[in-house]
Design an enzyme around this catalytic site. Structure first.
Site, mmCIF file in Angstrom:
data_model
loop_
_atom_site.group_PDB
_atom_site.id
_atom_site.type_symbol
_atom_site.label_atom_id
_atom_site.label_comp_id
_atom_site.label_asym_id
_atom_site.label_seq_id
_atom_site.Cartn_x
_atom_site.Cartn_y
_atom_site.Cartn_z
ATOM 1 N N ASN A 1 40.659 42.292 40.652
ATOM 2 C CA ASN A 1 39.243 42.414 41.012
ATOM 3 C C ASN A 1 38.398 41.982 39.823
ATOM 4 O O ASN A 1 38.108 42.764 38.918
ATOM 5 C CB ASN A 1 38.946 43.862 41.398
ATOM 6 C CG ASN A 1 37.569 44.021 42.000
ATOM 7 O OD1 ASN A 1 36.644 43.285 41.650
ATOM 8 N ND2 ASN A 1 37.438 44.976 42.887
ATOM 9 N N ASP A 2 37.996 40.718 39.855
ATOM 10 C CA ASP A 2 37.242 40.135 38.742
ATOM 11 C C ASP A 2 36.010 40.931 38.373
ATOM 12 O O ASP A 2 35.477 40.793 37.271
ATOM 13 C CB ASP A 2 36.727 38.756 39.156
ATOM 14 C CG ASP A 2 37.790 37.710 39.079
ATOM 15 O OD1 ASP A 2 38.458 37.654 38.045
ATOM 16 O OD2 ASP A 2 37.941 36.956 40.052
ATOM 17 N N CYS A 3 35.528 41.669 39.326
ATOM 18 C CA CYS A 3 34.218 42.308 39.147
ATOM 19 C C CYS A 3 34.331 43.745 38.676
ATOM 20 O O CYS A 3 33.317 44.424 38.504
ATOM 21 C CB CYS A 3 33.445 42.242 40.445
ATOM 22 S SG CYS A 3 33.278 40.550 40.995
#
Ligand code: BGC
Ligand code: NOJ
Length: 811
Positions: free
Chosen positions: A482-484
């Site tokens: 989850n890049d965020c």
């Protein structure tokens, strides 16, 4: 509402109106030359790298949307129209766009003149062919003009959009016979050029955009087309284009074909030009000659179709679910090829100038591609592994042209290393080729510092083992899958991107998701060691896996589901104790598919919680409740409005993880229900809500909190393609490659009925019939291979044997 239909026999999606909710595109090209091609002939072409070697220009954020492509203008007595409707947008009497595998064909008509454009990149040449066929369906002779039009990009697409003080003076072209050469940068010994040819001598041409369009005009009403004659302009600087002009006459019933070729030529060192500015045209002429007649083009298109037929025959299913059949047999595999080729670089949502090949992305894309062309998967693995650092961490992205790690993004995504184990084990299981492990692979692309691929895998494993936090869970670094989820991102200056701020190695934030990955891929690594006979290393890995398993149960379980993470202050993320973001999808899917909590009865609980709290009719949301405000300790995830992207959007990529997890605990009804919810063919009827192409997956569908729940975005380049293919082919239909053969372990809805799968595995053909006479969801009672019952559910691969007739009885 539908905007077209599937033609399964032709393996095409047929769009019946140009006014689709969004441009519905296709990808042309299989190896090095690629084009994006929309249902109104929009798009662009590039060679290998959408940023560095862009052949034609494309304007993002343009209005109207998708304005720019490979256009043909027809002017019949002042009535001007395009076969693809754009850019003139004259009402057409008929229109149809057929997107097929690697080609698109648009056919339309106006005033009984029919124009059909077939666009494709042939298998063995670096060019795109546009074959235009014009037919006079009226009873009278027709005289009309035809203008072709493309706009060249000055190669580096970022520079092209920004460096005007230079660029407006460097454009150079040359016209010889019916070929327009684009020579910009050739002078600097870049030694490459583009050309746009026709197989017939035109009545005129234009190469200067200004001359073609006229002042203050757009491509929707070019002056030259209105004046019905070209100006034979030779561009010098400004904006080079290529346009051919033909004055044509067709008798009633007569047809005429013209073949246009847009090509890229890179002269070899030894063929270097003699003096600056003089290009070596011979290689272009050779390619043009290969497609000089309609017959030659038809043959090349046929070869492309046969190529795809052959590739797709590696896995096909016949079941009583036609939508499942068409996704598995055609579109899902096709999208896996496209994501393998493009990673996350070039789509209508990715500009082609930002991201190149993603480390984690490409490793996952490979899972859905490896059965198609294992050799290309092998080469890709070695490219990816070369961007790994000595300590096991990795560049997050690399540029396809140079294959070098991207310094701007750097490393620090702590899930990255483990994905390498995932794709290598998938490759070996598919091919049986253990020799790849002995390949010498550089660290950080430095050939003087190499180690075997096996050593790279060991470094991957060790990276997690040596980066554990206070709860003995893996440190998350800048983010995991989850890049965020930027848990070490304390501050962000206005305008700064989330992922490039904060320490690249976080102080203590930990990820339960990476823990799940470690259990899954740590076991895969151990099994590789086992196959190699390295039992000590196998033992070491399994011990680390056991410790991780315990750490998850100890500190990663929240009572009814798995926790998501601990932030940099060691506060829980994804816990019922949180006011928002109480449950996340990723650890539920991944921990269970890794087998965590199955024997303890926690797996079922976690998946029931997913159903209760995250499910919607359009798919499973990433988290709930959505974050309603920005949290400094969470980063980008809470910057999105509720319901979009990682903040409670339906992130299609991790829906198959949950579906796979359901198969692990044997719930075939639910696994298939999840499969169907995000599956594009099942959403075709609600295209006005879903909006993206009904033949491919999108990255995200807006969640329940969003204003437009059910609306998809970011179609094509998503790990969803690979993971859904893995899910449906290996876990639902249950045909799973393994080191010593094929494992058959279906998990289907109880009313799924019987089905057959044809699988090509290591050059042998397997014809597998699955009989579910007891209407169970999981379980194999008996397997008969070539008339003989086998023990267990692994069909051993026998060297030299070419066909296997298999009957599987579930029960
Ligand atoms: C995020 C982006 C991020 C991208 C690249 C996306 O899912 O929403 O903000 O830049 O991934 O990895
Ligand atoms: C898209 C990125 O390409 C992928 O790497 C990432 O895992 C997902 N976004 C989720 O953030």
């Amino acid at each position: 509402m539908k905007f077209g239909f599937f033609d399964d026999n032709e393996k095409e999606y047929v769009i019946t109106t140009p006014k689709t909710p969004l441009p519905w595109i296709n990808y042309l090209g299989s190896n090095d030359f690629f084009s994006l091609y929309s249902n109104t002939s929009g798009g662009y072409s590039f060679y290998k790298d959408a940023k560095l070697l862009r052949l034609t220009r494309y304007r993002y954020n343009n209005i109207p949307t998708d304005n720019g492509g490979k256009y043909f203008y027809i002017n019949e007595n002042g009535t001007i129209w395009n076969p693809g409707w754009q850019p003139v947008k004259a009402e057409l009497d008929s229109y149809e766009c057929r997107h097929g595998l690697g080609y698109s064909k648009i056919t339309s008509s106006k005033n009984q003149l029919e124009a059909s454009v077939t666009a494709f990149v042939p298998l063995n040449d670096n060019c795109e062919i546009n074959q235009l066929i014009l037919t006079n369906h009226s009873n009278e002779k027709k005289t009309f003009s035809l203008f072709s039009y493309i706009e060249f990009c000055l190669w580096n697409a970022v520079d092209d959009m920004t460096n005007f003080q230079r660029n407006l003076s460097i454009g150079e072209v040359e016209v010889e016979d019916s070929v327009i050469y684009h020579k910009t940068e050739y002078r600097e010994r870049r030694n490459h050029y583009a050309y746009f040819s026709a197989n017939e001598k035109p009545d005129g041409f234009d190469t200067s955009r200004d001359a073609f369009l006229g002042s203050y005009r757009g491509i929707d009403h070019p002056q030259v087309v209105e004046q019905n004659t070209s100006s034979n302009s030779i561009a010098s600087g400004w904006s080079p284009i290529a346009s051919h002009y033909f004055n044509l006459t067709l008798e009633p019933g007569e047809s005429k074909g013209i073949v246009f070729v847009l090509g890229y030529i890179e002269n070899k060192e030894e063929e270097k030009w003699e003096s600056p500015g003089i290009i070596n045209k011979a290689p272009a002429k050779t390619v043009i000659e290969r497609y000089f007649t309609d017959e030659k083009v038809t043959t090349a298109l046929h070869e492309l179709k046969e190529y795809w037929k052959h590739l797709l025959s590696n896995y096909s299913v016949e079941s009583k679910e036609p939508k499942l059949n068409r996704m598995v047999n055609i579109w899902n595999q096709y999208q896996c090829m496209v994501t393998f080729n493009m990673s996350r670089s070039a789509s209508y949502f990715e500009s082609g100038t930002g991201r190149g090949m993603g480390f984690r992305d490409s490793c996952q894309d490979l899972l859905g591609f490896v059965h198609l062309i294992p050799d290309r998967a092998r080469e890709r693995i070695l490219d990816i592994a070369s961007t790994q650092f000595e300590d096991g961490s990795a560049y997050h992205q690399y540029q396809p042209l140079t294959k070098k790690g991207n310094l701007d993004i750097g490393s620090g995504f702590n899930d990255d290393p483990l994905w390498l184990i995932a794709c290598v084990s998938a490759y070996i299981k598919e091919t049986g080729d253990f020799s790849i492990l002995a390949e010498l692979v550089p660290f950080d692309n430095d050939k003087t510092n190499s180690a075997t691929l096996f050593e790279h895998l060991k470094r991957s494993l060790n990276y997690t083992i040596t980066h554990l936090g206070p709860h003995k869970l893996p440190l998350i670094g800048r983010a995991d899958w989850n890049d965020c989820l930027n848990l070490n991102c304390f501050s962000k200056e206005p305008g700064e991107s989330f992922q490039t701020t904060g320490p690249s190695e976080g102080p203590i934030a930990e990820s339960v998701f990476i823990a799940g990955m470690f259990v899954k891929y740590g076991k895969e690594y151990a099994s590789i060691c086992h196959e190699l006979g390295d039992y000590d290393e196998e033992k070491r890995a399994l011990l680390a896996v056991d410790e991780m398993y315990d750490a998850v149960l100890q500190s990663g379980w929240d009572g009814d589901w798995f926790l998501r993470a601990y932030d940099a202050a060691s506060e829980k993320v994804g816990s019922k104790e949180c006011s928002e973001g109480q449950i996340f999808i990723e650890p539920q899917g991944f921990c269970v598919l890794a087998g965590i909590g199955v024997k303890e009865g926690l797996a079922q609980k976690a998946l029931d919680s997913v159903k209760e709290r995250l499910d919607t009719k359009y798919g499973i949301m990433l988290l709930q409740p959505a974050y309603t405000k920005y949290y400094l300790n969470l980063g980008e995830i809470s910057s999105y409005p509720p319901g979009y992207k990682e903040n409670a959007g339906i992130f299609c990529h991790n829906n198959p993880w949950v579906s796979i997890a359901e198969t692990v605990i044997g719930r075939g009804d639910r696994a298939f229900e999840i499969y169907k919810k995000t599956c594009p063919a099942y959403l075709e009827d609600i295209s006005e809500i879903h909006r993206t192409e009904p033949y491919v997956y999108s990255q995200m569908i807006a969640g329940a909190d969003a204003a437009f729940h059910g609306e998809a975005k970011n179609s094509w380049l998503t790990g969803t393609a690979a993971w859904t293919f893995v899910n449906v082919s290996q876990f639902i239909l249950g045909i799973k490659p393994d080191y010593k053969g094929l494992i058959v372990d279906p998990c289907v809805p109880s009313n799924f009925g019987n089905y057959t799968v044809k699988r090509v595995f290591r050059d042998a053909e397997y014809f597998i019939t699955v009989k579910n006479l007891d209407s169970v969801q999981k379980g194999v009672k008996k397997i008969i291979v070539d008339g003989v019952e086998i023990e267990g559910n692994l069909i051993p691969f026998e060297e030299g044997k070419t066909t296997y007739q298999v009957t599987v009885f579930m029960g």
